[in-house]
Write an enzyme that holds these catalytic residues in place. Structure first.
Site, PDB file in Angstrom:
ATOM      1  N   ASP A 173       4.271   3.196  15.731  1.00 20.82           N
ATOM      2  CA  ASP A 173       3.591   3.692  14.528  1.00 20.82           C
ATOM      3  C   ASP A 173       4.461   3.376  13.309  1.00 20.82           C
ATOM      4  O   ASP A 173       5.670   3.628  13.317  1.00 20.82           O
ATOM      5  CB  ASP A 173       3.388   5.209  14.668  1.00 20.82           C
ATOM      6  CG  ASP A 173       2.476   5.753  13.607  1.00 20.82           C
ATOM      7  OD1 ASP A 173       1.245   5.718  13.828  1.00 20.82           O
ATOM      8  OD2 ASP A 173       2.988   6.195  12.552  1.00 20.82           O
ATOM      9  N   ASN A 218       0.262   3.069   1.119  1.00 21.76           N
ATOM     10  CA  ASN A 218      -1.095   3.031   0.557  1.00 21.76           C
ATOM     11  C   ASN A 218      -1.178   3.777  -0.778  1.00 21.76           C
ATOM     12  O   ASN A 218      -1.754   3.278  -1.742  1.00 21.76           O
ATOM     13  CB  ASN A 218      -2.085   3.675   1.534  1.00 21.76           C
ATOM     14  CG  ASN A 218      -2.638   2.665   2.529  1.00 21.76           C
ATOM     15  OD1 ASN A 218      -2.664   1.466   2.253  1.00 21.76           O
ATOM     16  ND2 ASN A 218      -3.068   3.148   3.681  1.00 21.76           N
ATOM     17  N   GLU A 222      -2.417   2.873  11.744  1.00 19.17           N
ATOM     18  CA  GLU A 222      -1.149   2.129  11.633  1.00 19.17           C
ATOM     19  C   GLU A 222      -0.386   2.220  12.954  1.00 19.17           C
ATOM     20  O   GLU A 222       0.833   2.113  12.989  1.00 19.17           O
ATOM     21  CB  GLU A 222      -0.311   2.644  10.453  1.00 19.17           C
ATOM     22  CG  GLU A 222       0.238   4.054  10.582  1.00 19.17           C
ATOM     23  CD  GLU A 222      -0.677   5.119   9.967  1.00 19.17           C
ATOM     24  OE1 GLU A 222      -1.904   4.895   9.910  1.00 19.17           O
ATOM     25  OE2 GLU A 222      -0.152   6.170   9.568  1.00 19.17           O
ATOM     26  N   HIS A 231      -4.380   0.087  -1.282  1.00 18.23           N
ATOM     27  CA  HIS A 231      -4.817  -0.279   0.074  1.00 18.23           C
ATOM     28  C   HIS A 231      -4.666  -1.771   0.371  1.00 18.23           C
ATOM     29  O   HIS A 231      -4.471  -2.148   1.519  1.00 18.23           O
ATOM     30  CB  HIS A 231      -6.267   0.162   0.299  1.00 18.23           C
ATOM     31  CG  HIS A 231      -6.365   1.642   0.451  1.00 18.23           C
ATOM     32  ND1 HIS A 231      -6.139   2.265   1.664  1.00 18.23           N
ATOM     33  CD2 HIS A 231      -6.622   2.629  -0.443  1.00 18.23           C
ATOM     34  CE1 HIS A 231      -6.268   3.573   1.511  1.00 18.23           C
ATOM     35  NE2 HIS A 231      -6.564   3.827   0.231  1.00 18.23           N
ATOM     36  N   ASP A 242      -2.937  -3.098   3.590  1.00 19.87           N
ATOM     37  CA  ASP A 242      -3.539  -4.052   4.543  1.00 19.87           C
ATOM     38  C   ASP A 242      -2.593  -5.215   4.825  1.00 19.87           C
ATOM     39  O   ASP A 242      -2.469  -5.667   5.964  1.00 19.87           O
ATOM     40  CB  ASP A 242      -4.873  -4.591   3.997  1.00 19.87           C
ATOM     41  CG  ASP A 242      -5.998  -3.568   4.133  1.00 19.87           C
ATOM     42  OD1 ASP A 242      -5.762  -2.502   4.759  1.00 19.87           O
ATOM     43  OD2 ASP A 242      -7.110  -3.830   3.621  1.00 19.87           O
TER      44      ASP A 242
END
Lengths: 240, 127
Positions: free
Chosen positions: A111, A119, A154, A124, A128
């Protein structure tokens, strides 16, 4: 083809017999039979054509099915296998291990640390980009036989087929080390990203792959609790 | 008098109009109805009635705008084309116009393949 030849020879024999007949009745009969022969040939031609078209349609449907199947198990952002695909792969791998067809596997859940902050701070699009580049880095760090999937937002899953625990530990440590020392590239510049992982080895007393995943998840949680930027083995006392 | 047939299209069955005034049979949409034979039966019967009508020698037109045909629809289309071709050989003026989306290569290929064996005049329009 044999049937076609047999039918043709009977038609030719019939035409030869008609040629020997005279009179108006014979002419009528000849015209009627000519019509039927023409009809028969046309139907035969149509049947062949329909078979060809149908075969082509079927082949196209099969190709589309393959594409749909691939799309249904692929994460569109990273191009990695998605959770559904990972479930299928885990099921197959567990069956193979239970049947003694493989030496088993190791499983890691990874993770990205503080991803929400990426973010929130950078937007975002950058988030990404981090996911895409993180995925590429994971792919580059693992062996070709390892399966890497996007397990959730994630969170990523690595299925290390036929890996000993020592191999899996070395692979995972290598990845964490590389991540620490080389930031992830993004449009706004390099970002230092760390991750936390839980690693475990498949046990024959695991009830299906659910319990293997559960143990890896438990170790991942413990790694987060222990301060992040590290990996923990499921059997580590820190996980208790 | 031959009847006027109008069938509203659905997702899987085409819009159909068989016009006894103009003798135009128009099919448009996608054709994969659940029971293809039942669907095309009244249409084929209409065509037969038009071609068999005593003293009527007006031209007959088959106007096709189908984007997809399942195997059963292909068979029905072949039967109608054969019937029209037979009428053409007997001296009736008939023609087939097939309007294809230029991006739909599959349907252009299908239309060409269906029409390659007939002697009646036809047009495959792709624009």
């Amino acid at each position: 083809m044999a049937d076609q030849n047999r039918t043709d020879s009977r038609i030719n024999a019939l035409i030869a017999r008609l040629d020997g007949l005279d009179g108006a009745d014979a002419d009528d009969l000849r015209a009627e039979i000519d019509w039927l022969i023409g009809r028969y040939r046309r139907l035969d031609r149509n049947l062949n054509k329909i078979s060809r078209m149908s075969d082509r349609l079927q082949a196209e449907i099969m190709q589309l099915n393959d594409k749909l199947r691939a799309a249904s198990i692929t994460d569109p952002l990273t191009g990695l296998m998605n959770r559904r695909g990972a479930h299928d792969a885990l099921q197959m791998e567990t069956k193979a291990a239970q049947a003694g067809d493989s030496k088993g596997f190791c499983l890691a859940l990874i993770d990205i640390d503080f991803f929400k902050a990426v973010n929130d701070t950078h937007g975002h699009d950058v988030g990404d980009e981090v996911l895409v580049n993180f995925s590429a880095r994971l792919l580059g760090s693992m062996r070709e036989t390892d399966l890497i999937a996007r397990w959730g937002g994630e969170e990523f899953l690595i299925l290390m087929r036929e890996a000993s625990l020592a191999d899996a530990m070395a692979l995972l440590e290598g990845f964490h080390e590389a991540l620490r020392s080389r930031p992830v590239k993004t449009a706004i510049g390099p970002l230092t990203v760390t991750a936390s992982s839980g690693l475990c080895q498949y046990h024959s007393n695991d009830h299906g792959y659910d319990s293997t995943v559960y143990r890896a998840d438990h170790a991942l949680y413990a790694a987060k609790e222990a301060g992040r930027d590290q990996w923990l083995l499921a059997d580590d006392p820190k996980c208790d | 008098m031959v009847e006027h047939i109008k069938i509203m299209g659905t997702r899987s069955s085409p819009t159909v109009e068989c016009n006894p005034e103009t003798l135009v049979l128009h099919l448009a949409g996608e054709s994969y109805p659940e029971n293809t034979f039942d669907f095309y039966k009244p249409i084929a019967a209409w065509l037969e009635a038009v071609l068999e009508q005593d003293g009527d020698d007006r031209p007959v037109t088959l106007n096709v705008e189908l984007a997809y045909l399942n195997t059963g629809s292909i068979k029905s289309m072949m039967d109608m084309l054969d019937r029209l071709d037979e009428a053409h050989e007997d001296g009736r003026v008939v023609k087939v116009i097939w309007l294809c989306d230029p991006d739909n290569e599959r349907i252009i290929e299908l239309a060409e393949e269906l029409l390659e064996d007939v002697s009646l005049p036809y047009q495959i329009i792709t624009d």
